[in-house]
Design an enzyme around this catalytic site. Structure first.
Site, PDB file in Angstrom:
ATOM      1  N   GLU A 113      23.215  27.319  25.462  1.00  0.00           N
ATOM      2  CA  GLU A 113      22.718  25.978  25.800  1.00  0.00           C
ATOM      3  C   GLU A 113      21.217  25.859  25.560  1.00  0.00           C
ATOM      4  O   GLU A 113      20.736  24.814  25.110  1.00  0.00           O
ATOM      5  CB  GLU A 113      23.084  25.647  27.247  1.00  0.00           C
ATOM      6  CG  GLU A 113      24.572  25.343  27.409  1.00  0.00           C
ATOM      7  CD  GLU A 113      25.111  25.650  28.791  1.00  0.00           C
ATOM      8  OE1 GLU A 113      24.329  25.682  29.773  1.00  0.00           O
ATOM      9  OE2 GLU A 113      26.334  25.887  28.895  1.00  0.00           O
ATOM     10  N   TYR A 149      29.940   9.216  24.176  1.00  0.00           N
ATOM     11  CA  TYR A 149      30.449   8.275  23.181  1.00  0.00           C
ATOM     12  C   TYR A 149      30.032   8.723  21.784  1.00  0.00           C
ATOM     13  O   TYR A 149      28.852   8.996  21.531  1.00  0.00           O
ATOM     14  CB  TYR A 149      29.935   6.857  23.443  1.00  0.00           C
ATOM     15  CG  TYR A 149      30.480   6.267  24.728  1.00  0.00           C
ATOM     16  CD1 TYR A 149      31.829   5.919  24.838  1.00  0.00           C
ATOM     17  CD2 TYR A 149      29.663   6.091  25.835  1.00  0.00           C
ATOM     18  CE1 TYR A 149      32.337   5.401  26.016  1.00  0.00           C
ATOM     19  CE2 TYR A 149      30.160   5.565  27.026  1.00  0.00           C
ATOM     20  CZ  TYR A 149      31.497   5.224  27.104  1.00  0.00           C
ATOM     21  OH  TYR A 149      32.008   4.719  28.275  1.00  0.00           O
ATOM     22  N   SER A 150      31.007   8.796  20.888  1.00  0.00           N
ATOM     23  CA  SER A 150      30.733   9.216  19.515  1.00  0.00           C
ATOM     24  C   SER A 150      29.831   8.217  18.820  1.00  0.00           C
ATOM     25  O   SER A 150      29.930   7.003  19.039  1.00  0.00           O
ATOM     26  CB  SER A 150      32.042   9.346  18.730  1.00  0.00           C
ATOM     27  OG  SER A 150      32.873  10.327  19.298  1.00  0.00           O
ATOM     28  N   ARG A 177      28.958   9.423  30.607  1.00  0.00           N
ATOM     29  CA  ARG A 177      30.080   9.436  29.670  1.00  0.00           C
ATOM     30  C   ARG A 177      29.561   9.757  28.278  1.00  0.00           C
ATOM     31  O   ARG A 177      28.442   9.384  27.906  1.00  0.00           O
ATOM     32  CB  ARG A 177      30.807   8.079  29.643  1.00  0.00           C
ATOM     33  CG  ARG A 177      31.491   7.680  30.925  1.00  0.00           C
ATOM     34  CD  ARG A 177      32.678   8.549  31.277  1.00  0.00           C
ATOM     35  NE  ARG A 177      33.368   8.038  32.445  1.00  0.00           N
ATOM     36  CZ  ARG A 177      33.038   8.315  33.707  1.00  0.00           C
ATOM     37  NH1 ARG A 177      31.998   9.115  33.942  1.00  0.00           N
ATOM     38  NH2 ARG A 177      33.705   7.812  34.714  1.00  0.00           N
ATOM     39  N   PHE A 189      38.153  16.403  21.383  1.00  0.00           N
ATOM     40  CA  PHE A 189      38.659  16.093  22.715  1.00  0.00           C
ATOM     41  C   PHE A 189      37.679  15.145  23.391  1.00  0.00           C
ATOM     42  O   PHE A 189      36.496  15.454  23.487  1.00  0.00           O
ATOM     43  CB  PHE A 189      38.782  17.364  23.556  1.00  0.00           C
ATOM     44  CG  PHE A 189      39.943  18.257  23.165  1.00  0.00           C
ATOM     45  CD1 PHE A 189      41.157  18.160  23.811  1.00  0.00           C
ATOM     46  CD2 PHE A 189      39.801  19.171  22.144  1.00  0.00           C
ATOM     47  CE1 PHE A 189      42.217  18.976  23.450  1.00  0.00           C
ATOM     48  CE2 PHE A 189      40.851  19.987  21.776  1.00  0.00           C
ATOM     49  CZ  PHE A 189      42.059  19.889  22.424  1.00  0.00           C
ATOM     50  N   PHE A 190      38.175  13.997  23.883  1.00  0.00           N
ATOM     51  CA  PHE A 190      37.312  13.067  24.597  1.00  0.00           C
ATOM     52  C   PHE A 190      37.250  13.397  26.092  1.00  0.00           C
ATOM     53  O   PHE A 190      36.525  12.764  26.832  1.00  0.00           O
ATOM     54  CB  PHE A 190      37.815  11.633  24.432  1.00  0.00           C
ATOM     55  CG  PHE A 190      37.460  11.045  23.086  1.00  0.00           C
ATOM     56  CD1 PHE A 190      36.338  11.464  22.384  1.00  0.00           C
ATOM     57  CD2 PHE A 190      38.244  10.061  22.511  1.00  0.00           C
ATOM     58  CE1 PHE A 190      36.000  10.929  21.146  1.00  0.00           C
ATOM     59  CE2 PHE A 190      37.925   9.511  21.281  1.00  0.00           C
ATOM     60  CZ  PHE A 190      36.798   9.942  20.603  1.00  0.00           C
ATOM     61  N   GLY A 191      38.033  14.370  26.540  1.00  0.00           N
ATOM     62  CA  GLY A 191      38.030  14.731  27.954  1.00  0.00           C
ATOM     63  C   GLY A 191      37.925  16.235  28.110  1.00  0.00           C
ATOM     64  O   GLY A 191      37.467  16.937  27.201  1.00  0.00           O
ATOM     65  N   GLY A 212      39.815   6.639  18.394  1.00  0.00           N
ATOM     66  CA  GLY A 212      39.473   7.896  17.737  1.00  0.00           C
ATOM     67  C   GLY A 212      38.875   7.694  16.361  1.00  0.00           C
ATOM     68  O   GLY A 212      38.374   8.641  15.745  1.00  0.00           O
ATOM     69  N   TYR A 238      24.511  27.252  37.532  1.00  0.00           N
ATOM     70  CA  TYR A 238      25.517  28.309  37.435  1.00  0.00           C
ATOM     71  C   TYR A 238      25.743  29.064  38.745  1.00  0.00           C
ATOM     72  O   TYR A 238      26.894  29.357  39.091  1.00  0.00           O
ATOM     73  CB  TYR A 238      25.179  29.258  36.286  1.00  0.00           C
ATOM     74  CG  TYR A 238      25.545  28.669  34.940  1.00  0.00           C
ATOM     75  CD1 TYR A 238      26.825  28.832  34.422  1.00  0.00           C
ATOM     76  CD2 TYR A 238      24.640  27.903  34.216  1.00  0.00           C
ATOM     77  CE1 TYR A 238      27.180  28.277  33.201  1.00  0.00           C
ATOM     78  CE2 TYR A 238      24.980  27.340  32.996  1.00  0.00           C
ATOM     79  CZ  TYR A 238      26.256  27.522  32.496  1.00  0.00           C
ATOM     80  OH  TYR A 238      26.607  26.948  31.293  1.00  0.00           O
ATOM     81  N   TYR A 266      28.164  13.112  19.287  1.00  0.00           N
ATOM     82  CA  TYR A 266      28.185  12.058  20.296  1.00  0.00           C
ATOM     83  C   TYR A 266      26.914  12.085  21.130  1.00  0.00           C
ATOM     84  O   TYR A 266      26.162  13.068  21.137  1.00  0.00           O
ATOM     85  CB  TYR A 266      29.405  12.208  21.211  1.00  0.00           C
ATOM     86  CG  TYR A 266      29.520  13.563  21.886  1.00  0.00           C
ATOM     87  CD1 TYR A 266      28.867  13.840  23.082  1.00  0.00           C
ATOM     88  CD2 TYR A 266      30.304  14.581  21.313  1.00  0.00           C
ATOM     89  CE1 TYR A 266      28.982  15.085  23.686  1.00  0.00           C
ATOM     90  CE2 TYR A 266      30.412  15.823  21.914  1.00  0.00           C
ATOM     91  CZ  TYR A 266      29.756  16.074  23.102  1.00  0.00           C
ATOM     92  OH  TYR A 266      29.862  17.303  23.696  1.00  0.00           O
TER      93      TYR A 266
END
Length: 389
Positions: free
Chosen positions: A137, A201-202, A199, A382-384, A267, A95, A185
């Site tokens: 977090e 992934y679900s 990356r 949202f994937f991004g 999706g 941070y 994911y």
């Protein structure tokens, strides 16, 4: 708590930040990567190249400035952001790196308009928000089955369509699988250009006892498709993959009114997991609509059909932009329209889950709201980077 003066100053900067937001965030990322290249693995280069990450951050900064006196309005966004951070293993020490570069960028981009008073107010506001995110977090990390990344072995690799392949994963140390909620994911980390890249992934199956399943679409281009192509082309059964514990706030929620799942292309992956959870919970009505360009790219049709044959309360429907084959009773050519959704006669108090390309999700959400569905009953993945629909 933030001082009244800080709140007033930050809110007063919202218009100028809105006007210069993307310019500011582009400058910020460039400065941060130059000064702190060690943070590069935490950022998706494809999103950087497309500018979507810069746009999403600009929107987040403006939303924070506008709502700094009403942070409850940002609750859902904070939850999504902290889950994304937890997926990437963001730590408290990251941070200050972001803060220093962000404050320097505000000063550089706004020039003389960035007075010491404004910079000091934003410094206080930034680290106030950082503390909120860090605490959130920490809570997520505390609940996870293991810290950091863990080696998983690929036990099976199954081609689901021309573009989607499923990978079945098992801990290399034969330990127990991490628990997860339907819709969540995992993050995979692979070597990339002398460093690593990650990356999300679900998890496409639920519940699971022995293996985790992710189902990955092979994307075109570099760096857009680097990781998906790496998984498809470089990894085989027996190979090892680094995996972080499951996270995500796009999860199944039991409803007495029923659940409706609307998927576009890949999706389908989190929605298939959620569908199985809904069936397990015995919901009275569960519907599934899956849109694809054509049959060759469609995944899990057989699995969804088998579920419908076992459960009378489950009805899947399939859309294709074009089809050269004769359509079955539950198959349709074209696009999912508002008229079609109206004819489905859903209970409007059901929970509606949408996942797919951004334009697809925006259209489906618009249709549902026009039909009278309350936006609080519509859930989207949202994937991004988080962008407004």
């Amino acid at each position: 708590m933030l001082s009244t003066q800080t709140i007033e100053i930050v809110k007063s900067t919202a218009p100028v930040l809105e006007e210069n937001g993307v310019l500011l965030t582009r400058h910020f990322y460039q400065k941060m990567f130059e000064n702190n290249p060690e943070v590069l693995p935490y950022f998706n280069r494809a999103h950087q190249n497309r500018g979507s990450q810069q746009e999403a951050l600009a929107g987040a900064i403006c939303a924070y400035a506008k709502n700094i006196d009403n942070l409850e309005a940002l609750g859902d966004a904070v939850s999504l952001i902290t889950n994304k951070h937890a997926a990437l293993k963001v730590e408290p020490e990251h941070y200050p790196i972001v803060g220093v570069s962000l404050l320097a960028s505000i000063k550089d981009v706004l020039g003389d308009a960035a007075t010491d008073e404004i910079i000091n107010a934003w410094k206080e506001a930034y680290f106030f928000l950082a503390d909120i995110l860090i605490d959130s977090e920490k809570a997520i990390y505390k609940e996870q089955a293991y810290e950091g990344f863990k080696e998983f072995k690929i036990e099976k690799k199954v081609k689901e369509s021309e573009v989607i392949t499923s990978f079945y994963l098992k801990p290399s140390d034969d330990s127990k699988l991490p628990e997860f909620k339907a819709g969540q994911y995992i993050t995979v980390r692979v070597p990339y250009d002398g460093i690593t890249t990650m990356r999300n992934y679900s998890l496409s199956d639920y519940p699971t006892k022995d293996l985790l399943r992710i189902s990955v679409k092979k994307e075109e281009g570099n760096p857009d498709g680097y990781v998906s192509n790496y998984l498809h082309s470089k990894l085989s059964v027996g190979d090892v993959l680094e995996v972080a514990a499951p996270v995500g706030n796009f999860t199944y929620k039991k409803s007495s009114k029923g659940s409706v799942f609307i998927a576009g292309g890949v999706g389908v992956t989190p929605l298939l997991s959620m569908t199985k959870a809904a069936l397990e919970n015995g919901e009275k009505r569960i519907e599934f609509i899956h849109a694809n360009k054509n049959r060759s790219v469609q995944a899990f049709k057989t699995e969804l059909t088998n579920l419908s044959e076992k459960h009378e309360n489950f009805v899947p429907r399939f859309f294709y932009e074009s089809s050269s084959e004769k359509l079955a009773e539950n198959e349709f050519e074209g696009f999912i329209t508002k008229d079609f959704l109206q004819k489905c006669n859903f209970d409007l108090a059901s929970n509606f889950y949408i996942c797919g390309p951004k334009a697809f999700m925006a259209t489906m959400k618009k249709h549902l709201i026009a039909l009278g569905v309350n936006s609080t009953n519509i859930y989207i993945e949202f994937f991004g980077p988080l962008e407004s629909l």
